[in-house]
Design a protein around this motif. Structure first.
Motif, short mmCIF file in Angstrom:
data_model
loop_
_atom_site.label_atom_id
_atom_site.label_comp_id
_atom_site.label_asym_id
_atom_site.label_seq_id
_atom_site.Cartn_x
_atom_site.Cartn_y
_atom_site.Cartn_z
N SER A 1 -17.72 -4.31 -11.92
CA SER A 1 -17.18 -3.50 -13.00
C SER A 1 -18.28 -2.63 -13.58
N ALA A 2 -17.86 -1.60 -14.24
CA ALA A 2 -18.81 -0.72 -14.92
C ALA A 2 -19.34 -1.43 -16.15
N PRO A 3 -20.52 -1.05 -16.60
CA PRO A 3 -21.03 -1.64 -17.84
C PRO A 3 -20.04 -1.39 -18.98
N GLN B 1 -24.80 -2.99 -9.59
CA GLN B 1 -24.31 -3.22 -10.94
C GLN B 1 -25.47 -3.31 -11.93
N ASN B 2 -26.55 -3.98 -11.54
CA ASN B 2 -27.74 -4.04 -12.39
C ASN B 2 -28.33 -2.65 -12.59
N GLN B 3 -28.34 -1.87 -11.53
CA GLN B 3 -28.84 -0.50 -11.61
C GLN B 3 -27.96 0.32 -12.56
N ALA B 4 -26.65 0.14 -12.48
CA ALA B 4 -25.73 0.87 -13.36
C ALA B 4 -25.97 0.48 -14.82
N GLN B 5 -26.19 -0.81 -15.09
CA GLN B 5 -26.44 -1.26 -16.46
C GLN B 5 -27.73 -0.66 -16.99
#
Length: 153
Positions: free
Chosen positions: A23-25, A118-122
């Motif tokens: 999921s997106a942040p 996902q970590n990169q997006a956060q």
């Protein structure tokens, strides 16, 4: 229900559950404080604006994480089915087992790749959020708040 149908349904279930994990942040994971003297209502409005700005900044990264996870699971299942057939010397009795093992391995690799994205997006979300809040004169960790009236013009 034949073996191929069960494998297909199991692959679809794993891909669906993997997709649900990505999921997106949903918000920042950093603390930002209003500068001294700023009304809290103004700070809340700026927070909403900056959350929207940050969400738009990471939209493509979050979509990429979802696609990468699903693709890895499908490729893993296909390679596992092929490996199961080859190992058994053409005996189709263990193709399902090979596909199952390949699907689980592919799903695991997809989950790891998705988690990294996902970590990169956060992290990108947090940076965009901090930049936005800082430009509005708020206190961001590791950065002093700009003096009142010295914001970006």
């Amino acid at each position: 229900m034949n073996r191929l149908t069960r494998i297909t349904l199991m692959t679809a279930a794993v891909i669906t559950s993997l997709s649900a994990c990505v999921s997106a942040p949903t918000g920042p994971t950093v603390a930002v404080m209003p500068r001294e003297g700023k009304p809290f209502e103004v700070f809340q409005l700026e927070d909403m604006q900056c959350r929207q700005f940050a969400a738009n900044a990471v939209k493509d990264t979050s979509d990429a994480a979802l696609k990468e996870g699903a693709t890895s699971a499908v490729i893993g299942a296909a390679l596992g089915a092929a490996a199961g057939a080859v190992i058994q010397g053409g005996n189709h009795a263990n193709v399902g087992t090979g596909a199952g093992v390949g699907m689980l391995g592919g799903a695991a690799m997809g989950a790891m790749n998705s988690a990294g994205k996902q970590n990169q997006a956060q992290m990108q979300y947090n940076i965009a959020y901090q930049q936005c809040m800082y430009s509005k004169g708020n206190q961001v960790p590791s950065y002093a708040a700009p003096a009142p009236g010295q914001g970006y013009r």
